[in-house]
Design a protein around this motif. Structure first.
Motif, mmCIF file in Angstrom:
data_model
loop_
_atom_site.group_PDB
_atom_site.id
_atom_site.type_symbol
_atom_site.label_atom_id
_atom_site.label_comp_id
_atom_site.label_asym_id
_atom_site.label_seq_id
_atom_site.Cartn_x
_atom_site.Cartn_y
_atom_site.Cartn_z
ATOM 1 N N ALA A 135 4.529 77.949 -35.183
ATOM 2 C CA ALA A 135 4.459 76.975 -36.281
ATOM 3 C C ALA A 135 3.046 76.467 -36.516
ATOM 4 C CB ALA A 135 5.399 75.801 -36.000
ATOM 5 N N VAL A 136 2.145 76.670 -35.535
ATOM 6 C CA VAL A 136 0.749 76.260 -35.725
ATOM 7 C C VAL A 136 -0.198 77.464 -35.646
ATOM 8 C CG1 VAL A 136 1.023 73.881 -34.942
ATOM 9 C CG2 VAL A 136 0.560 75.671 -33.263
ATOM 10 N N LYS A 137 0.341 78.650 -35.790
ATOM 11 C CA LYS A 137 -0.490 79.841 -35.711
ATOM 12 C C LYS A 137 -1.490 79.915 -36.852
ATOM 13 C CE LYS A 137 -0.229 84.883 -35.335
ATOM 14 N NZ LYS A 137 0.687 86.059 -35.286
ATOM 15 N N GLU A 138 -1.075 79.529 -38.040
ATOM 16 C CA GLU A 138 -1.915 79.623 -39.233
ATOM 17 C C GLU A 138 -2.033 78.248 -39.877
ATOM 18 O OE1 GLU A 138 -4.114 79.869 -42.173
ATOM 19 O OE2 GLU A 138 -3.967 81.659 -40.914
ATOM 20 N N PRO A 139 -3.226 77.642 -39.841
ATOM 21 C CA PRO A 139 -3.356 76.268 -40.357
ATOM 22 C C PRO A 139 -2.991 76.123 -41.825
ATOM 23 C CG PRO A 139 -5.518 77.253 -39.914
ATOM 24 C CD PRO A 139 -4.500 78.152 -39.303
ATOM 25 N N ASN A 140 -3.242 77.133 -42.630
ATOM 26 C CA ASN A 140 -2.986 77.013 -44.061
ATOM 27 C C ASN A 140 -1.510 77.120 -44.421
ATOM 28 O OD1 ASN A 140 -5.731 76.679 -44.906
ATOM 29 N ND2 ASN A 140 -6.048 78.843 -44.466
ATOM 30 N N SER A 141 -0.703 77.579 -43.467
ATOM 31 C CA SER A 141 0.737 77.647 -43.727
ATOM 32 C C SER A 141 1.500 76.635 -42.879
ATOM 33 C CB SER A 141 1.263 79.063 -43.438
ATOM 34 O OG SER A 141 1.067 79.405 -42.074
ATOM 35 N N TYR A 142 0.770 75.693 -42.300
ATOM 36 C CA TYR A 142 1.400 74.675 -41.455
ATOM 37 C C TYR A 142 2.366 73.813 -42.262
ATOM 38 C CZ TYR A 142 1.826 70.283 -38.886
ATOM 39 O OH TYR A 142 2.312 69.161 -38.267
ATOM 40 N N ARG A 143 3.562 73.603 -41.709
ATOM 41 C CA ARG A 143 4.573 72.766 -42.342
ATOM 42 C C ARG A 143 5.046 71.737 -41.309
ATOM 43 N NH1 ARG A 143 2.589 75.213 -45.702
ATOM 44 N NH2 ARG A 143 3.468 76.519 -47.373
ATOM 45 N N PRO A 144 4.719 70.455 -41.495
ATOM 46 C CA PRO A 144 5.021 69.440 -40.477
ATOM 47 C C PRO A 144 6.491 69.384 -40.059
ATOM 48 C CG PRO A 144 3.572 68.532 -42.157
ATOM 49 C CD PRO A 144 3.998 69.878 -42.648
ATOM 50 N N VAL A 145 7.400 69.424 -41.020
ATOM 51 C CA VAL A 145 8.820 69.297 -40.681
ATOM 52 C C VAL A 145 9.279 70.475 -39.838
ATOM 53 C CG1 VAL A 145 11.158 69.175 -41.606
ATOM 54 C CG2 VAL A 145 9.307 67.900 -42.721
ATOM 55 N N TYR A 168 -2.439 69.384 -38.911
ATOM 56 C CA TYR A 168 -2.510 70.554 -38.041
ATOM 57 C C TYR A 168 -3.070 70.238 -36.654
ATOM 58 C CZ TYR A 168 -3.804 75.283 -36.541
ATOM 59 O OH TYR A 168 -3.945 76.442 -35.840
ATOM 60 N N GLU A 169 -4.202 69.507 -36.587
ATOM 61 C CA GLU A 169 -4.882 69.321 -35.314
ATOM 62 C C GLU A 169 -4.002 68.623 -34.279
ATOM 63 O OE1 GLU A 169 -6.330 68.902 -38.206
ATOM 64 O OE2 GLU A 169 -8.379 69.668 -38.194
ATOM 65 N N GLY A 170 -3.345 67.553 -34.685
ATOM 66 C CA GLY A 170 -2.481 66.844 -33.746
ATOM 67 C C GLY A 170 -1.317 67.695 -33.281
ATOM 68 N N SER A 171 -0.813 68.528 -34.156
ATOM 69 C CA SER A 171 0.319 69.388 -33.788
ATOM 70 C C SER A 171 -0.109 70.459 -32.793
ATOM 71 C CB SER A 171 0.915 70.018 -35.050
ATOM 72 O OG SER A 171 1.378 69.011 -35.924
ATOM 73 N N VAL A 172 -1.313 71.002 -32.974
ATOM 74 C CA VAL A 172 -1.825 71.977 -32.007
ATOM 75 C C VAL A 172 -1.934 71.337 -30.627
ATOM 76 C CG1 VAL A 172 -3.846 73.335 -31.345
ATOM 77 C CG2 VAL A 172 -3.040 73.387 -33.701
ATOM 78 N N GLN A 173 -2.467 70.122 -30.565
ATOM 79 C CA GLN A 173 -2.586 69.447 -29.279
ATOM 80 C C GLN A 173 -1.218 69.237 -28.636
ATOM 81 O OE1 GLN A 173 -4.800 68.555 -27.115
ATOM 82 N NE2 GLN A 173 -6.665 69.039 -28.260
ATOM 83 N N SER A 174 -0.225 68.924 -29.432
ATOM 84 C CA SER A 174 1.083 68.624 -28.852
ATOM 85 C C SER A 174 1.738 69.862 -28.257
ATOM 86 C CB SER A 174 1.997 67.990 -29.898
ATOM 87 O OG SER A 174 2.344 68.910 -30.914
ATOM 88 N N VAL A 175 1.630 71.002 -28.914
ATOM 89 C CA VAL A 175 2.264 72.197 -28.350
ATOM 90 C C VAL A 175 1.498 72.682 -27.129
ATOM 91 C CG1 VAL A 175 1.101 73.907 -29.835
ATOM 92 C CG2 VAL A 175 3.341 74.410 -28.888
ATOM 93 N N MET A 176 0.171 72.555 -27.131
ATOM 94 C CA MET A 176 -0.583 72.878 -25.916
ATOM 95 C C MET A 176 -0.185 71.937 -24.789
ATOM 96 S SD MET A 176 -4.448 74.081 -27.010
ATOM 97 C CE MET A 176 -4.960 72.560 -27.804
ATOM 98 N N ALA A 177 0.070 70.673 -25.119
ATOM 99 C CA ALA A 177 0.490 69.711 -24.103
ATOM 100 C C ALA A 177 1.841 70.088 -23.506
ATOM 101 C CB ALA A 177 0.548 68.310 -24.712
ATOM 102 N N ILE A 178 2.802 70.423 -24.354
ATOM 103 C CA ILE A 178 4.128 70.792 -23.845
ATOM 104 C C ILE A 178 4.022 72.031 -22.950
ATOM 105 C CG2 ILE A 178 6.421 71.622 -24.496
ATOM 106 C CD1 ILE A 178 5.927 68.608 -24.946
ATOM 107 N N ASP A 179 3.208 73.000 -23.346
ATOM 108 C CA ASP A 179 2.995 74.193 -22.536
ATOM 109 C C ASP A 179 2.387 73.820 -21.184
ATOM 110 O OD1 ASP A 179 2.886 76.838 -21.828
ATOM 111 O OD2 ASP A 179 1.338 77.397 -23.257
#
Length: 466
Positions: free
Chosen positions: A439-449, A398-409
């Motif tokens: 896709a990263v709104k809720e950490p417990n429902s995060y799905r990498p693919v 989750y953490e790395g994915s949050v950083q990536s979408v903030m980066a793209i924004d």
């Protein structure tokens, strides 16, 4: 419309809502830290007396109700107090811990009233021990918590014709410098050497929000000034990509410095789990014969299954940026990062030594980024790099994915600011960016693919504008 909201007009509603939630949740973060270069607050303001927000609140200074000043807005305190936006988060910091959630966390920790507990006040209030007669702790994170104690610079600050350089020489903290700004922000949004600036795993287990940080995005949410021609003349214009990249490097440097500290890297017989990726441990547990592992192999982490992984969100972003800006240093960084992860599986002494090597490389990247100007081609190349086959397989948690979408924004916003993409063109991409945020709104429902697919869609739309 406030300067903060005006500066965010090109951000989509869903993305902004996510960022506001992050900003509101993360005002009081913390850690400890030694003598690394990321401590460089580079100003005497740290030891100077803090005079309080009231010292800045005159109508001829920063206390106007309208932003109609000739040089600066002069309604900066109004924006700092704004309850309806993330721009007012710092002024609300003490109130945040006085509410039901703060009281519940304090009760679980057994620290009494959180509004008077040193463990909380280190980040939810200006922690300066030297306070003038107009200083009010109830102000929360006031002006001087970021700009430095005004004892020595306040008089020159309001003198007609004085330069910003003169104010800095008197002790004002030069926040226009991305390394200095990152260091100041990280004191609470990641931690410092101060005793009461560290959100350890025990505090998080009691209910404290997870820690996250992105320098350019968080700076934009807190911006109380107009970056007009006068600002550029006095302080230089903000390069958002430089701010983002430098912030990523400084965050990792800070993390590794703290991890290597004997007083912070361990908690009793356990490692300090604060430094590790939450979701490598916080997964659904099953001992049924048909149970299948839920983890996904991460090519950037050469560690055995079943071991917690270091939180590598900043490592992933740095690797993506370094491939574009400093390829040789990037290869060294990737090797050091893999070496650090491998050392974690051996013993603490090996891990601390490897952390030191990786920290030095991260510091070198911070220096390289902080001196670099980023144009359209480099910004687009970093966007491509984040979604590339070399980087995207590392978005397993989750953490790395949050950083990536903030980066793209952030990078998309930078392209608009650079004039490389029109606001209209950026607006057409917002639905894809919003899907990545969702896709990263809720950490417990995060799905990498699913996340990678959403992020790839956003990047593909940006790539089509090359």
């Amino acid at each position: 419309m406030s300067a903060v909201i005006a500066s965010l007009r090109v951000r989509a509603a869903a993305g902004l809502a996510f960022c506001l939630c992050v900003a509101l949740a993360l005002v009081a973060l913390a850690i400890a830290f030694g003598t690394s270069s990321s401590t460089a607050r580079a100003a005497a303001g740290d030891s100077a007396m803090h005079l309080g927000v009231a010292s800045c609140a005159g109508s001829t200074c920063h206390g106007r109700q309208e932003g109609d000043g000739k040089v600066v807005r002069q309604d900066e305190i109004k924006l700092w107090q704004e309850d309806s936006s993330a721009g007012g988060t710092h002024s609300r910091s003490l109130r945040l811990i006085s509410g039901p959630r703060g009281q519940a966390i304090a009760a679980r920790l057994g620290i009494g009233n959180p509004a008077s507990a040193p463990m909380c006040l280190g980040c939810h209030a200006d922690p300066s021990p030297r306070r003038g007669p107009r200083f009010q702790q109830s102000d929360g994170i006031g002006c001087e918590a970021c700009h430095g104690g005004a004892q020595n610079w306040i008089q020159s600050h309001y003198t007609v014709g004085v330069t910003h350089a003169r104010n800095v020489a008197q002790g004002m903290i030069p926040l226009e410098n991305p390394k200095v700004r990152a260091s100041v922000c990280l004191d609470c949004h990641f931690g410092s050497a101060q005793q009461d600036q560290f959100v350890n795993h025990r505090i998080m287990a009691a209910g404290h929000p997870r820690i996250a940080f992105e320098l350019d995005l968080f700076s934009t949410l807190q911006q109380h000034h107009n970056e007009d021609a006068d600002y550029v003349r006095r302080k230089g214009g903000t390069d958002s990509v430089r701010m983002w990249a430098t912030g990523q490097a400084m965050a990792l440097e800070r993390s590794l410095t703290l991890y290597g500290s004997p007083g912070r890297g361990a908690e009793g017989v356990f490692p300090e789990f604060y430094f590790f990726d939450c979701h490598t441990c916080h997964r659904r547990i099953s001992d049924e014969p048909s149970a299948r592992p839920t983890n996904i192999t991460n090519p950037g982490r050469p560690i055995p299954d079943g071991m917690p992984a270091y939180n590598d969100e900043n490592m992933i972003m740095l690797s993506a940026a370094a491939r574009v800006v400093a390829p040789d240093l990037g290869r060294r960084f990737d090797a050091d990062a893999r070496g650090f992860h491998a050392a974690l599986a051996r013993d603490r002494a090996s891990a601390v030594a490897a952390a030191g090597r990786l920290r030095e490389t991260a510091a070198a990247l911070a220096d390289a980024f902080s001196r670099r100007s980023f144009g359209r081609a480099e910004t687009l190349a970093i966007v491509d790099s984040i979604a590339s086959d070399a980087i995207s397989p590392r978005f397993t948690d989750y953490e790395g994915s949050v950083q990536s979408v903030m980066a793209i924004d952030t990078l998309l916003n930078a392209l608009v600011k650079q004039g490389a993409i029109s606001s209209g063109a950026a607006g057409s991409i917002r639905a894809d960016v919003n899907r990545a945020y969702a896709a990263v709104k809720e950490p417990n429902s995060y799905r990498p693919v699913e996340f990678r697919r959403a992020l790839g869609g956003a990047v593909g739309r940006i790539r089509a504008l090359h």
